[in-house]
Design a protein around this motif. Structure first.
Motif, mmCIF file in Angstrom:
data_model
loop_
_atom_site.group_PDB
_atom_site.id
_atom_site.type_symbol
_atom_site.label_atom_id
_atom_site.label_comp_id
_atom_site.label_asym_id
_atom_site.label_seq_id
_atom_site.Cartn_x
_atom_site.Cartn_y
_atom_site.Cartn_z
ATOM 1 N N THR A 1 0.836 -1.208 0.000
ATOM 2 C CA THR A 1 0.000 0.000 0.000
ATOM 3 C C THR A 1 0.864 1.249 0.000
ATOM 4 O OG1 THR A 1 -0.135 0.222 2.424
ATOM 5 C CG2 THR A 1 -1.802 -1.181 1.341
ATOM 6 N N GLY A 2 2.128 1.103 0.394
ATOM 7 C CA GLY A 2 3.031 2.248 0.445
ATOM 8 C C GLY A 2 2.855 3.114 1.666
ATOM 9 N N ILE A 3 2.026 2.708 2.619
ATOM 10 C CA ILE A 3 1.730 3.565 3.775
ATOM 11 C C ILE A 3 2.626 3.280 4.966
ATOM 12 C CG2 ILE A 3 -0.017 4.119 5.518
ATOM 13 C CD1 ILE A 3 -2.113 3.917 3.301
ATOM 14 N N PRO A 4 2.658 2.057 5.502
ATOM 15 C CA PRO A 4 3.288 1.904 6.821
ATOM 16 C C PRO A 4 4.810 1.935 6.795
ATOM 17 C CG PRO A 4 2.487 -0.219 6.043
ATOM 18 C CD PRO A 4 2.020 0.802 5.044
ATOM 19 N N ARG A 5 5.366 2.715 7.684
ATOM 20 C CA ARG A 5 6.800 2.690 7.954
ATOM 21 C C ARG A 5 7.098 1.706 9.087
ATOM 22 N NH1 ARG A 5 8.839 7.346 5.379
ATOM 23 N NH2 ARG A 5 7.168 8.782 4.807
ATOM 24 N N ARG A 6 6.021 1.163 9.656
ATOM 25 C CA ARG A 6 6.144 0.119 10.673
ATOM 26 C C ARG A 6 4.813 -0.621 10.733
ATOM 27 N NH1 ARG A 6 8.540 2.601 15.567
ATOM 28 N NH2 ARG A 6 10.375 2.421 14.226
ATOM 29 N N ILE A 7 4.876 -1.920 11.002
ATOM 30 C CA ILE A 7 3.676 -2.721 11.232
ATOM 31 C C ILE A 7 3.721 -3.187 12.676
ATOM 32 C CG2 ILE A 7 2.398 -4.807 10.633
ATOM 33 C CD1 ILE A 7 3.545 -4.580 7.805
ATOM 34 N N VAL A 8 2.713 -2.781 13.441
ATOM 35 C CA VAL A 8 2.603 -3.149 14.846
ATOM 36 C C VAL A 8 1.587 -4.273 14.960
ATOM 37 C CG1 VAL A 8 2.056 -2.332 17.167
ATOM 38 C CG2 VAL A 8 3.132 -0.777 15.517
ATOM 39 N N MET A 9 1.938 -5.356 15.648
ATOM 40 C CA MET A 9 1.063 -6.512 15.729
ATOM 41 C C MET A 9 0.659 -6.785 17.172
ATOM 42 S SD MET A 9 2.581 -9.077 12.799
ATOM 43 C CE MET A 9 1.004 -9.934 12.753
ATOM 44 N N GLY A 10 -0.651 -6.950 17.376
ATOM 45 C CA GLY A 10 -1.188 -7.253 18.696
ATOM 46 C C GLY A 10 -2.307 -8.266 18.597
ATOM 47 N N GLY A 11 -3.047 -8.416 19.671
ATOM 48 C CA GLY A 11 -4.114 -9.397 19.719
ATOM 49 C C GLY A 11 -3.652 -10.685 20.374
ATOM 50 N N GLY A 12 -4.609 -11.453 20.877
ATOM 51 C CA GLY A 12 -4.292 -12.619 21.679
ATOM 52 C C GLY A 12 -3.478 -13.681 20.986
ATOM 53 N N VAL A 13 -3.708 -13.889 19.675
ATOM 54 C CA VAL A 13 -2.958 -14.925 18.971
ATOM 55 C C VAL A 13 -1.491 -14.557 18.879
ATOM 56 C CG1 VAL A 13 -2.651 -16.089 16.746
ATOM 57 C CG2 VAL A 13 -4.945 -15.796 17.685
ATOM 58 N N VAL A 14 -1.192 -13.301 18.589
ATOM 59 C CA VAL A 14 0.209 -12.863 18.461
ATOM 60 C C VAL A 14 0.860 -12.732 19.834
ATOM 61 C CG1 VAL A 14 1.708 -10.985 17.709
ATOM 62 C CG2 VAL A 14 -0.193 -11.707 16.271
ATOM 63 N N VAL A 15 0.164 -12.094 20.765
ATOM 64 C CA VAL A 15 0.737 -11.862 22.092
ATOM 65 C C VAL A 15 0.983 -13.178 22.827
ATOM 66 C CG1 VAL A 15 0.288 -10.843 24.358
ATOM 67 C CG2 VAL A 15 -0.250 -9.550 22.290
#
Length: 296
Positions: free
Chosen positions: A224-238
């Motif tokens: 998409t050309g937007i994110p300079r970082r991807i932050v990941m959360g939520g119970g499956v990842v955490v």
């Protein structure tokens, strides 16, 4: 000049968290309310807003889908949600009438994205994506410090990924089957394995598919050309610490060197865990109130 005091409301599918705060170091009250029927739940939130005083704006981050078109008669409504009883529910205007202050309203995942951007894992970049992987999969995009929306808010959890070779499972999404959410959400993992994500062994073969699928969604976000970082959360990842490193590895392989933006490397600094934990959503609602004040 002191930061404005905001009444922040994160309206979730199972609970509502209301905070009276100016930021993470100034939370003056926190109230949790179960999400039951619209009248019971929103009535309880109204009672909280009436009890509080001195706040400058109201920010609401709500589960959805929600209507974000300010010109529409349904602005601030929860629209065609699968949550029983909540379709076509006026959330924003009902609560704003009680509060009597400027209103900021957005989806819950956009709210969490704003919280992580202001105070969390993306505080040092202007443009980022926040991905939550839990009961569902949602993505909030922030560009120049503001949430991105157009016809609707993003529904990137329902993107159809390139499937991993040899994986023919149909998926669990009632709309799309094998979209990202239908393959890697907590309910999808349980439907596929019979076991909750946090109880699966680290070597269970399903994690290979989960990491592949989430790397595909990260691939889409990069393009998409937007994110300079991807932050990941939520119970499956955490709850699954070995998952994030595998997603990073698979993302690099999937991109194949096509995007050479400096922000991508080192990859450990581009795909990162959320920093605010369970406060991302409530603090995101606070930031929505701050943006409402800035709009005037």
């Amino acid at each position: 000049m002191s930061a404005p005091l905001i009444a922040g409301v994160e309206l979730g599918g199972t609970k509502v968290i209301c905070v009276l705060a100016s930021g993470p170091n100034d939370v003056r009250d926190r109230v949790q309310i179960p999400t039951t029927t619209p009248d019971e739940t929103l009535g309880a939130v109204e009672d909280v807003l009436r009890r509080w005083s001195g706040y400058d704006a109201l920010g609401i981050a709500s589960f959805g889908p929600v209507s974000l078109d300010r010109s529409a008669a349904t602005y601030g409504f929860i629209t065609s949600t699968p949550k029983p009883g909540w379709s076509d529910t006026d959330v924003a205007m009902r609560l704003a009438t009680v509060a009597g202050v400027p209103l900021g309203f957005d989806s819950d995942v956009n709210g969490a994205a704003l919280g992580e951007g202001r105070w969390g894992a993306a505080h040092d970049v202007a443009d980022h994506a926040y991905m939550t992987v839990g009961t569902g999969v949602g993505v909030g995009l922030v560009l120049g410090g503001a949430p991105v929306s157009g016809m609707t808010h993003a529904e990137l959890g329902h993107v159809r990924p390139v499937r991993m070779a040899g994986d023919g499972w149909a998926g669990s999404c009632p709309f799309h089957g094998d979209c990202v959410e239908g393959l890697v959400s907590g309910p999808a993992i349980r439907a596929r394995t019979g076991t909750a994500a946090q109880d699966l062994a680290a070597r269970d073969p399903v994690w290979e598919t989960v990491a592949h699928t989430l790397a595909q969604l990260c691939h889409t976000l990069v393009l998409t050309g937007i994110p300079r970082r991807i932050v990941m959360g939520g119970g499956v990842v955490v709850g699954v610490p070995h998952l994030l490193p595998e997603i990073r590895t698979r993302l690099v392989a999937s991109l194949g060197g096509y995007v050479a933006a400096p922000a991508l490397l080192p990859i450990d600094d581009f795909v990162v865990p959320a920093g605010l934990g369970g406060m991302a959503g409530p603090l995101g609602a606070v930031q929505l109130g701050v943006l409402a004040l800035e709009r005037g």
